[in-house]
Design a protein around this motif. Structure first.
Motif, PDB file in Angstrom:
ATOM      1  N   SER A  99       0.832  -1.203   0.000  1.00  0.00           N
ATOM      2  CA  SER A  99       0.000   0.000   0.000  1.00  0.00           C
ATOM      3  C   SER A  99       0.865   1.250   0.000  1.00  0.00           C
ATOM      4  CB  SER A  99      -0.894   0.014   1.245  1.00  0.00           C
ATOM      5  OG  SER A  99      -0.118   0.211   2.417  1.00  0.00           O
ATOM      6  N   LYS A 100       0.247   2.385  -0.358  1.00  0.00           N
ATOM      7  CA  LYS A 100       0.956   3.665  -0.300  1.00  0.00           C
ATOM      8  C   LYS A 100       1.443   3.922   1.125  1.00  0.00           C
ATOM      9  CE  LYS A 100      -2.471   6.228  -1.812  1.00  0.00           C
ATOM     10  NZ  LYS A 100      -3.547   5.251  -2.049  1.00  0.00           N
ATOM     11  N   TYR A 101       0.564   3.669   2.084  1.00  0.00           N
ATOM     12  CA  TYR A 101       0.883   3.903   3.489  1.00  0.00           C
ATOM     13  C   TYR A 101       2.122   3.112   3.898  1.00  0.00           C
ATOM     14  CZ  TYR A 101      -0.217   4.546   8.498  1.00  0.00           C
ATOM     15  OH  TYR A 101      -0.182   4.887   9.831  1.00  0.00           O
ATOM     16  N   HIS A 102       2.139   1.825   3.553  1.00  0.00           N
ATOM     17  CA  HIS A 102       3.253   0.964   3.953  1.00  0.00           C
ATOM     18  C   HIS A 102       4.548   1.371   3.249  1.00  0.00           C
ATOM     19  CE1 HIS A 102       4.836  -2.786   5.707  1.00  0.00           C
ATOM     20  NE2 HIS A 102       5.590  -2.835   4.626  1.00  0.00           N
ATOM     21  N   PHE A 103       4.477   1.604   1.936  1.00  0.00           N
ATOM     22  CA  PHE A 103       5.676   1.977   1.192  1.00  0.00           C
ATOM     23  C   PHE A 103       6.298   3.249   1.752  1.00  0.00           C
ATOM     24  CE2 PHE A 103       7.910   4.399  -2.038  1.00  0.00           C
ATOM     25  CZ  PHE A 103       8.836   3.459  -2.481  1.00  0.00           C
ATOM     26  N   HIS A 104       5.450   4.245   1.999  1.00  0.00           N
ATOM     27  CA  HIS A 104       5.974   5.522   2.463  1.00  0.00           C
ATOM     28  C   HIS A 104       6.713   5.368   3.784  1.00  0.00           C
ATOM     29  CE1 HIS A 104       4.866   9.966   1.524  1.00  0.00           C
ATOM     30  NE2 HIS A 104       6.158   9.779   1.591  1.00  0.00           N
ATOM     31  N   ARG A 105       6.181   4.552   4.688  1.00  0.00           N
ATOM     32  CA  ARG A 105       6.804   4.404   5.998  1.00  0.00           C
ATOM     33  C   ARG A 105       8.063   3.550   5.950  1.00  0.00           C
ATOM     34  NH1 ARG A 105       2.411   6.243   5.657  1.00  0.00           N
ATOM     35  NH2 ARG A 105       1.396   7.599   7.182  1.00  0.00           N
ATOM     36  N   GLY A 111      -3.929  -3.347   5.150  1.00  0.00           N
ATOM     37  CA  GLY A 111      -4.656  -2.332   4.387  1.00  0.00           C
ATOM     38  C   GLY A 111      -4.729  -0.955   5.003  1.00  0.00           C
ATOM     39  N   ASN A 112      -5.944  -0.413   5.066  1.00  0.00           N
ATOM     40  CA  ASN A 112      -6.155   0.953   5.529  1.00  0.00           C
ATOM     41  C   ASN A 112      -6.539   1.038   7.001  1.00  0.00           C
ATOM     42  OD1 ASN A 112      -5.573   2.542   3.240  1.00  0.00           O
ATOM     43  ND2 ASN A 112      -7.499   1.931   2.299  1.00  0.00           N
ATOM     44  N   LYS A 113      -6.240   0.022   7.780  1.00  0.00           N
ATOM     45  CA  LYS A 113      -6.489   0.092   9.216  1.00  0.00           C
ATOM     46  C   LYS A 113      -5.389   0.922   9.882  1.00  0.00           C
ATOM     47  CE  LYS A 113      -9.184  -4.131   9.234  1.00  0.00           C
ATOM     48  NZ  LYS A 113      -9.302  -5.551   9.658  1.00  0.00           N
ATOM     49  N   PRO A 114      -5.701   1.544  11.017  1.00  0.00           N
ATOM     50  CA  PRO A 114      -4.770   2.538  11.577  1.00  0.00           C
ATOM     51  C   PRO A 114      -3.659   1.946  12.429  1.00  0.00           C
ATOM     52  CG  PRO A 114      -6.746   2.442  12.921  1.00  0.00           C
ATOM     53  CD  PRO A 114      -6.988   1.522  11.755  1.00  0.00           C
ATOM     54  N   TRP A 123       0.535  -0.437  18.327  1.00  0.00           N
ATOM     55  CA  TRP A 123      -0.262  -1.476  17.715  1.00  0.00           C
ATOM     56  C   TRP A 123      -0.261  -1.249  16.210  1.00  0.00           C
ATOM     57  CZ3 TRP A 123      -3.478   0.255  22.210  1.00  0.00           C
ATOM     58  CH2 TRP A 123      -3.375  -0.639  23.279  1.00  0.00           C
ATOM     59  N   ILE A 124       0.289  -2.177  15.464  1.00  0.00           N
ATOM     60  CA  ILE A 124       0.385  -2.083  14.006  1.00  0.00           C
ATOM     61  C   ILE A 124      -0.507  -3.173  13.412  1.00  0.00           C
ATOM     62  CG2 ILE A 124       1.947  -2.035  12.029  1.00  0.00           C
ATOM     63  CD1 ILE A 124       2.606   0.101  14.112  1.00  0.00           C
ATOM     64  N   PRO A 125      -1.505  -2.812  12.585  1.00  0.00           N
ATOM     65  CA  PRO A 125      -2.436  -3.820  12.055  1.00  0.00           C
ATOM     66  C   PRO A 125      -1.749  -4.741  11.038  1.00  0.00           C
ATOM     67  CG  PRO A 125      -2.830  -1.701  11.008  1.00  0.00           C
ATOM     68  CD  PRO A 125      -1.816  -1.453  12.097  1.00  0.00           C
ATOM     69  N   VAL A 126      -1.930  -6.053  11.220  1.00  0.00           N
ATOM     70  CA  VAL A 126      -1.227  -7.021  10.379  1.00  0.00           C
ATOM     71  C   VAL A 126      -2.161  -8.137   9.929  1.00  0.00           C
ATOM     72  CG1 VAL A 126       1.025  -6.593  11.438  1.00  0.00           C
ATOM     73  CG2 VAL A 126      -0.463  -8.362  12.395  1.00  0.00           C
ATOM     74  N   VAL A 127      -1.786  -8.779   8.832  1.00  0.00           N
ATOM     75  CA  VAL A 127      -2.420 -10.010   8.377  1.00  0.00           C
ATOM     76  C   VAL A 127      -1.305 -10.981   8.010  1.00  0.00           C
ATOM     77  CG1 VAL A 127      -4.574  -8.993   7.575  1.00  0.00           C
ATOM     78  CG2 VAL A 127      -2.621  -9.122   6.016  1.00  0.00           C
ATOM     79  N   LYS A 128      -1.596 -12.241   8.097  1.00  0.00           N
ATOM     80  CA  LYS A 128      -0.614 -13.272   7.716  1.00  0.00           C
ATOM     81  C   LYS A 128      -0.460 -13.274   6.203  1.00  0.00           C
ATOM     82  CE  LYS A 128       2.025 -16.627   9.307  1.00  0.00           C
ATOM     83  NZ  LYS A 128       3.114 -16.376  10.281  1.00  0.00           N
ATOM     84  N   LYS A 129       0.783 -13.333   5.725  1.00  0.00           N
ATOM     85  CA  LYS A 129       1.027 -13.388   4.285  1.00  0.00           C
ATOM     86  C   LYS A 129       0.437 -14.657   3.709  1.00  0.00           C
ATOM     87  CE  LYS A 129       5.348 -10.739   4.112  1.00  0.00           C
ATOM     88  NZ  LYS A 129       6.793 -10.801   3.789  1.00  0.00           N
ATOM     89  N   LYS A 130      -0.110 -14.542   2.507  1.00  0.00           N
ATOM     90  CA  LYS A 130      -0.707 -15.691   1.824  1.00  0.00           C
ATOM     91  C   LYS A 130       0.385 -16.522   1.156  1.00  0.00           C
ATOM     92  CE  LYS A 130      -5.050 -13.278   0.962  1.00  0.00           C
ATOM     93  NZ  LYS A 130      -6.011 -12.793  -0.053  1.00  0.00           N
TER      94      LYS A 130
END
Length: 286
Positions: free
Chosen positions: A28-34, A255-258, A279-286
């Motif tokens: 995501s844009k958010y992730h790349f930028h950080r 995604g777009n979770k804070p 707290w950083i929102p995460v999901v398990k990689k597929k």
């Protein structure tokens, strides 16, 4: 990530959008930028600006064209705008480049490190949080604006009467879900062309609280990676998370979770020792 930087370098005389670059990096844009900022201590937009003006200076030295032509090639619609930007980076006007006394600044191409360079380990937990509500002061920022002005803005706010009235709503009582008396919630703006977010400094809303005229922000349910640190080390910890932790574990950002920073003041101790929990929102990689 290095493919994304390759794309930037190959298109410095064209339109480059954060959205396109993030797609190449498969995030995501958010992730790349950080990640970018955590690795290089410069925002994506500022990096593009510096690199364009580095190449523009080289073109001027080589007398590849008039100032107006080089300005247009690197995305500046007017010679005046180009001159201001050029002077900010190099300290001189474009017309003075050929002077024997002219000194120019070169910003090199970056490369994402293939080896980890940070701390050897950092403890974390994976926790699930249901949706909850937050009230407080909010401010919309682009990521660039947040990096430049966010700290100063919030330092001004926490010395105001408005902040004191907000804090008195719970008198420092911890939130029932987060356990924290104060939170920073960084809510990404969905469908934004830029990396924009709503930054909320506020309180978790108990079910029995009368929120009155305060705007209520909803934090969606999510799975979070949880990291403990201090206020003094909070930004260093956040950079470590995006620079190294994500590339070391089987998770990606959700995604777009804070992102959320929870604050835990310690009585009679300096502010720098205040506990902070990310707290950083995460999901398990597929």
């Amino acid at each position: 990530m290095n493919l994304a930087v390759d794309y930037i370098e190959e298109n410095l005389n064209s339109v480059i959008t954060l959205e396109d670059v993030a797609k190449i990096a498969c995030c995501s844009k958010y992730h790349f930028h950080r990640v970018f900022f955590s690795c290089f201590n410069v925002t994506f937009a500022e990096y593009v600006r510096r690199r364009r003006l580095t190449l523009a200076a080289a073109d001027l030295v080589s007398e590849k064209g008039r100032v107006v032509d080089i300005a247009l090639e690197y995305g500046y619609g007017s010679p005046n705008a180009f001159t201001r930007a050029f002077r900010n980076v190099h300290g001189i006007n474009p017309s003075d480049v050929l002077s024997s006394r002219a000194k120019l600044t070169a910003y090199n191409r970056v490369f994402f490190p293939l080896e980890k360079t940070g701390v050897e380990k950092m403890d974390y937990k994976i926790v699930k949080r249901p949706s909850f509500k937050v009230i407080g002061k909010s401010k919309n920022f682009t990521f660039d604006d947040f990096v430049k002005n966010g700290s100063r803005y919030w330092k001004g706010y926490v010395t105001s009467d408005s902040y004191k009235k907000l804090y008195q709503l719970t008198n420092g009582k911890p939130g029932p879900l987060t356990g924290a008396p104060l939170l920073s919630v960084y809510l990404p703006k969905e469908n934004s062309k830029k990396d924009e977010m709503t930054d909320v400094l506020g309180l978790e809303v108990p079910s029995d609280m009368d929120t009155g005229k305060h705007k209520v922000h909803t934090v969606p349910a999510a799975t979070y990676a949880e990291f403990d640190c201090t206020y003094k080390t909070a930004m260093k910890t956040n950079r470590y998370i995006y620079r190294e932790w994500f590339s070391s574990v089987g998770y990606e950002r959700d995604g777009n979770k804070p992102d959320i920073a929870a604050y835990f003041p310690i009585a009679f101790r300096p502010m720098g020792e205040m506990g902070v929990r990310w707290w950083i929102p995460v999901v398990k990689k597929k």
